[in-house]
Design a protein around this motif. Structure first.
Motif, PDB file in Angstrom:
ATOM      1  N   ASP A 187     -20.949 -36.240 -38.918  1.00  0.00           N
ATOM      2  CA  ASP A 187     -20.609 -37.369 -38.056  1.00  0.00           C
ATOM      3  C   ASP A 187     -21.355 -38.620 -38.539  1.00  0.00           C
ATOM      4  O   ASP A 187     -22.555 -38.780 -38.286  1.00  0.00           O
ATOM      5  CB  ASP A 187     -21.004 -37.028 -36.609  1.00  0.00           C
ATOM      6  CG  ASP A 187     -20.495 -38.075 -35.636  1.00  0.00           C
ATOM      7  OD1 ASP A 187     -20.126 -39.172 -36.089  1.00  0.00           O
ATOM      8  OD2 ASP A 187     -20.476 -37.788 -34.424  1.00  0.00           O
ATOM      9  N   THR A 188     -20.657 -39.490 -39.232  1.00  0.00           N
ATOM     10  CA  THR A 188     -21.317 -40.665 -39.824  1.00  0.00           C
ATOM     11  C   THR A 188     -21.700 -41.707 -38.772  1.00  0.00           C
ATOM     12  O   THR A 188     -22.524 -42.568 -39.033  1.00  0.00           O
ATOM     13  CB  THR A 188     -20.398 -41.321 -40.869  1.00  0.00           C
ATOM     14  OG1 THR A 188     -19.115 -41.517 -40.279  1.00  0.00           O
ATOM     15  CG2 THR A 188     -20.263 -40.447 -42.094  1.00  0.00           C
ATOM     16  N   ASP A 189     -21.079 -41.630 -37.585  1.00  0.00           N
ATOM     17  CA  ASP A 189     -21.429 -42.579 -36.518  1.00  0.00           C
ATOM     18  C   ASP A 189     -22.717 -42.179 -35.811  1.00  0.00           C
ATOM     19  O   ASP A 189     -23.348 -42.995 -35.160  1.00  0.00           O
ATOM     20  CB  ASP A 189     -20.297 -42.659 -35.482  1.00  0.00           C
ATOM     21  CG  ASP A 189     -19.177 -43.546 -35.984  1.00  0.00           C
ATOM     22  OD1 ASP A 189     -19.488 -44.613 -36.543  1.00  0.00           O
ATOM     23  OD2 ASP A 189     -18.006 -43.158 -35.851  1.00  0.00           O
ATOM     24  N   ARG A 190     -23.085 -40.909 -35.912  1.00  0.00           N
ATOM     25  CA  ARG A 190     -24.275 -40.432 -35.197  1.00  0.00           C
ATOM     26  C   ARG A 190     -25.421 -40.042 -36.119  1.00  0.00           C
ATOM     27  O   ARG A 190     -26.466 -39.616 -35.642  1.00  0.00           O
ATOM     28  CB  ARG A 190     -23.916 -39.227 -34.341  1.00  0.00           C
ATOM     29  CG  ARG A 190     -22.990 -39.626 -33.219  1.00  0.00           C
ATOM     30  CD  ARG A 190     -22.752 -38.500 -32.298  1.00  0.00           C
ATOM     31  NE  ARG A 190     -21.714 -38.852 -31.364  1.00  0.00           N
ATOM     32  CZ  ARG A 190     -21.490 -38.224 -30.254  1.00  0.00           C
ATOM     33  NH1 ARG A 190     -22.220 -37.193 -29.918  1.00  0.00           N
ATOM     34  NH2 ARG A 190     -20.528 -38.602 -29.445  1.00  0.00           N
ATOM     35  N   THR A 191     -25.207 -40.133 -37.398  1.00  0.00           N
ATOM     36  CA  THR A 191     -26.297 -39.824 -38.328  1.00  0.00           C
ATOM     37  C   THR A 191     -26.960 -41.131 -38.736  1.00  0.00           C
ATOM     38  O   THR A 191     -26.280 -42.070 -39.166  1.00  0.00           O
ATOM     39  CB  THR A 191     -25.758 -39.092 -39.574  1.00  0.00           C
ATOM     40  OG1 THR A 191     -24.982 -37.983 -39.134  1.00  0.00           O
ATOM     41  CG2 THR A 191     -26.894 -38.593 -40.446  1.00  0.00           C
ATOM     42  N   LEU A 192     -28.279 -41.181 -38.554  1.00  0.00           N
ATOM     43  CA  LEU A 192     -28.994 -42.434 -38.756  1.00  0.00           C
ATOM     44  C   LEU A 192     -29.830 -42.396 -40.033  1.00  0.00           C
ATOM     45  O   LEU A 192     -30.268 -41.330 -40.481  1.00  0.00           O
ATOM     46  CB  LEU A 192     -29.939 -42.685 -37.563  1.00  0.00           C
ATOM     47  CG  LEU A 192     -29.294 -42.645 -36.167  1.00  0.00           C
ATOM     48  CD1 LEU A 192     -30.350 -42.931 -35.101  1.00  0.00           C
ATOM     49  CD2 LEU A 192     -28.152 -43.662 -36.060  1.00  0.00           C
ATOM     50  N   VAL A 193     -30.041 -43.567 -40.585  1.00  0.00           N
ATOM     51  CA  VAL A 193     -30.957 -43.709 -41.727  1.00  0.00           C
ATOM     52  C   VAL A 193     -32.380 -43.470 -41.228  1.00  0.00           C
ATOM     53  O   VAL A 193     -32.785 -44.011 -40.201  1.00  0.00           O
ATOM     54  CB  VAL A 193     -30.845 -45.133 -42.323  1.00  0.00           C
ATOM     55  CG1 VAL A 193     -31.923 -45.374 -43.373  1.00  0.00           C
ATOM     56  CG2 VAL A 193     -29.458 -45.353 -42.893  1.00  0.00           C
ATOM     57  N   THR A 194     -33.121 -42.618 -41.957  1.00  0.00           N
ATOM     58  CA  THR A 194     -34.506 -42.334 -41.577  1.00  0.00           C
ATOM     59  C   THR A 194     -35.443 -42.830 -42.690  1.00  0.00           C
ATOM     60  O   THR A 194     -34.998 -43.326 -43.721  1.00  0.00           O
ATOM     61  CB  THR A 194     -34.726 -40.822 -41.388  1.00  0.00           C
ATOM     62  OG1 THR A 194     -34.666 -40.192 -42.685  1.00  0.00           O
ATOM     63  CG2 THR A 194     -33.680 -40.201 -40.478  1.00  0.00           C
ATOM     64  N   TYR A 195     -36.742 -42.634 -42.457  1.00  0.00           N
ATOM     65  CA  TYR A 195     -37.744 -43.060 -43.443  1.00  0.00           C
ATOM     66  C   TYR A 195     -37.572 -42.355 -44.795  1.00  0.00           C
ATOM     67  O   TYR A 195     -38.012 -42.859 -45.812  1.00  0.00           O
ATOM     68  CB  TYR A 195     -39.152 -42.754 -42.923  1.00  0.00           C
ATOM     69  CG  TYR A 195     -39.635 -43.696 -41.855  1.00  0.00           C
ATOM     70  CD1 TYR A 195     -40.246 -44.897 -42.197  1.00  0.00           C
ATOM     71  CD2 TYR A 195     -39.503 -43.390 -40.502  1.00  0.00           C
ATOM     72  CE1 TYR A 195     -40.706 -45.769 -41.233  1.00  0.00           C
ATOM     73  CE2 TYR A 195     -39.962 -44.259 -39.523  1.00  0.00           C
ATOM     74  CZ  TYR A 195     -40.560 -45.449 -39.900  1.00  0.00           C
ATOM     75  OH  TYR A 195     -41.008 -46.305 -38.933  1.00  0.00           O
ATOM     76  N   THR A 196     -36.950 -41.174 -44.785  1.00  0.00           N
ATOM     77  CA  THR A 196     -36.851 -40.415 -46.040  1.00  0.00           C
ATOM     78  C   THR A 196     -35.426 -40.367 -46.600  1.00  0.00           C
ATOM     79  O   THR A 196     -35.172 -39.648 -47.563  1.00  0.00           O
ATOM     80  CB  THR A 196     -37.364 -38.974 -45.843  1.00  0.00           C
ATOM     81  OG1 THR A 196     -36.672 -38.397 -44.749  1.00  0.00           O
ATOM     82  CG2 THR A 196     -38.854 -38.937 -45.579  1.00  0.00           C
ATOM     83  N   THR A 197     -34.516 -41.147 -46.020  1.00  0.00           N
ATOM     84  CA  THR A 197     -33.155 -41.204 -46.592  1.00  0.00           C
ATOM     85  C   THR A 197     -33.226 -41.923 -47.940  1.00  0.00           C
ATOM     86  O   THR A 197     -33.700 -43.053 -48.012  1.00  0.00           O
ATOM     87  CB  THR A 197     -32.195 -41.973 -45.655  1.00  0.00           C
ATOM     88  OG1 THR A 197     -32.226 -41.373 -44.367  1.00  0.00           O
ATOM     89  CG2 THR A 197     -30.772 -41.955 -46.201  1.00  0.00           C
ATOM     90  N   ARG A 198     -32.764 -41.258 -48.998  1.00  0.00           N
ATOM     91  CA  ARG A 198     -32.845 -41.885 -50.323  1.00  0.00           C
ATOM     92  C   ARG A 198     -31.476 -42.128 -50.944  1.00  0.00           C
ATOM     93  O   ARG A 198     -31.354 -42.887 -51.903  1.00  0.00           O
ATOM     94  CB  ARG A 198     -33.694 -41.027 -51.264  1.00  0.00           C
ATOM     95  CG  ARG A 198     -35.188 -41.136 -50.980  1.00  0.00           C
ATOM     96  CD  ARG A 198     -35.981 -40.337 -51.968  1.00  0.00           C
ATOM     97  NE  ARG A 198     -35.399 -40.424 -53.281  1.00  0.00           N
ATOM     98  CZ  ARG A 198     -35.195 -39.370 -54.083  1.00  0.00           C
ATOM     99  NH1 ARG A 198     -35.523 -38.174 -53.685  1.00  0.00           N
ATOM    100  NH2 ARG A 198     -34.663 -39.538 -55.255  1.00  0.00           N
ATOM    101  N   ALA A 199     -30.463 -41.464 -50.384  1.00  0.00           N
ATOM    102  CA  ALA A 199     -29.134 -41.650 -50.988  1.00  0.00           C
ATOM    103  C   ALA A 199     -28.065 -41.210 -50.001  1.00  0.00           C
ATOM    104  O   ALA A 199     -28.308 -40.360 -49.140  1.00  0.00           O
ATOM    105  CB  ALA A 199     -29.017 -40.822 -52.267  1.00  0.00           C
TER     106      ALA A 199
END
Ligand code: SF4
Ligand code: SF4
Length: 357
Positions: free
Chosen positions: A247-259
């Protein structure tokens, strides 16, 4: 390993995002988050304790391990340990460490200087891959006076072991992003509110490296980049270690998102033939020769598979993505892998058992 393992330059294939400018796509509301302290006027007058305290106030998280930077700095404070800046993007297509290192050199160098001061050392290593495929951009020997150790060799074990050898285990290893955020916290009084990511894949209209706000949705970022096809897989992280998201609307960028990789797996074969360009072999993270494996699998000439280590395929799909003839290379390699695991690897294990008996 493959019999070709020693003959292939195991370049890190980062195109097309790597060579492009770093794009800033941030939320103006979080962009202005500032520290509750006066700005630093004299950086030379800062003590190691001051630097640790600013990192704590800015709540900087090291993207490479998810740890708070001030805790890492506290552990090495004044101990004279080596500082290792990790700019090794050890997955195909991900360039979210090396890109900001090269595009934000002044901030990176400033942050490295602060880490040096906190650790009480002048022993700094910036680690990056030397071989990056098909690029105009070359990795320089240094940035702002700091030497870059450009690593050669096989993916990914050799670079990682080079990292482990430095300082005989006593070192501060920190990601490029955390270093930049430390500099901004000190010089611009900014809390960390952003991370650096790569957005790529065969569905992305404009593959790029971006600085994005923590807490943004994956969908917001995909809207910014544009999609040219309906994806079958969206992966947060690299093709080998990333996590598929639903679910791209509910998945958030976090401190460790790199790609964020947006991939369409089930494209139809183009009908073109293999032109023998070798691009699939150059990008394969396992050092395999997918074009040969595909050919032997298609002709069912399985006797030859024994020499090509198809069982080592991690099914990342990179060979299909890069193939200019739009061939389903990874699908055929996966079939060969299944055959190898059933008939070759098992038989070899049995032979060893029999010899040992
Ligand atoms: S799918 Fe397998 S053969 Fe293709 S690039 Fe990935 S590891 Fe290599
Ligand atoms: S990338 Fe495609 S066309 Fe090029 S050698 Fe591999 S399978 Fe053949």
């Amino acid at each position: 390993m493959s019999i070709f393992s020693n003959g292939i330059v195991l370049a890190q294939h980062k195109e097309p995002a790597f060579s492009r400018p770093l794009v800033c796509f941030t939320n103006p509301q979080t962009e202005t988050l500032s520290l509750d302290r006066p700005p630093v006027r004299d950086i030379a007058g800062l003590s190691a304790d001051d630097i640790v305290e600013i990192a704590r106030a800015a709540q900087i998280v090291d993207e490479r391990d998810g740890k708070l930077l001030h805790r890492k700095l506290m552990r090495v404070k004044g101990r004279g340990v080596a500082v290792v800046v990790d700019a090794i993007d050890d997955e195909p297509y991900v360039s979210s460490k090396i890109n900001p290192l090269l595009k934000l050199r002044e901030e990176t160098a400033g942050g490295i200087g602060l880490c040096e001061k906190a650790a009480g050392t002048d022993n700094v290593f910036i680690m990056a891959y030397k071989n990056i495929g098909d690029l105009e951009t070359r990795i320089p020997g240094s940035i702002e006076g700091y030497k870059i150790s450009r690593l050669r060799g096989g993916y990914p074990a050799r670079p990682q072991s080079s990292l482990l050898n430095i300082g005989q285990g006593r070192r501060l290893t920190v990601g490029v992003g955390a270093v930049i955020h430390l500099y901004r916290a000190v010089m611009q009084n900014k809390r960390q509110s952003t991370v650096f990511i790569t957005v790529a894949g065969n569905c992305v209209a404009n593959s790029m490296n971006m600085e994005v706000s923590i807490g943004m949705t994956i969908q917001q970022i995909l809207d910014r980049c544009g999609l040219v096809d309906e994806p079958t897989r969206i992966v947060c992280g690299g093709p080998m270690t990333g996590i598929a998201i639903m679910d791209t609307d509910r998945t958030l960028v976090t401190y460790t998102t790199r790609a964020i990789l947006v991939i369409r797996d089930s494209r139809r074969e183009s009908g073109y033939n293999c032109i023998g360009c070798g691009r699939c072999a150059r990008v394969c993270p396992m050092g395999l020769s997918p074009m040969y494996i595909r050919r032997f699998a298609q002709t069912q000439y399985y006797a030859n598979l024994r020499r090509f280590d198809a069982h080592l395929c991690v099914e990342c799909g990179t060979c299909s993505y890069i193939c200019p003839s739009r061939l389903e290379v990874s699908r055929d390699v996966a079939r060969a892998k299944a055959y190898s695991l059933r008939n070759i690897v098992g038989a070899q294990a049995q032979e060893v058992d029999e010899l040992e008996d």
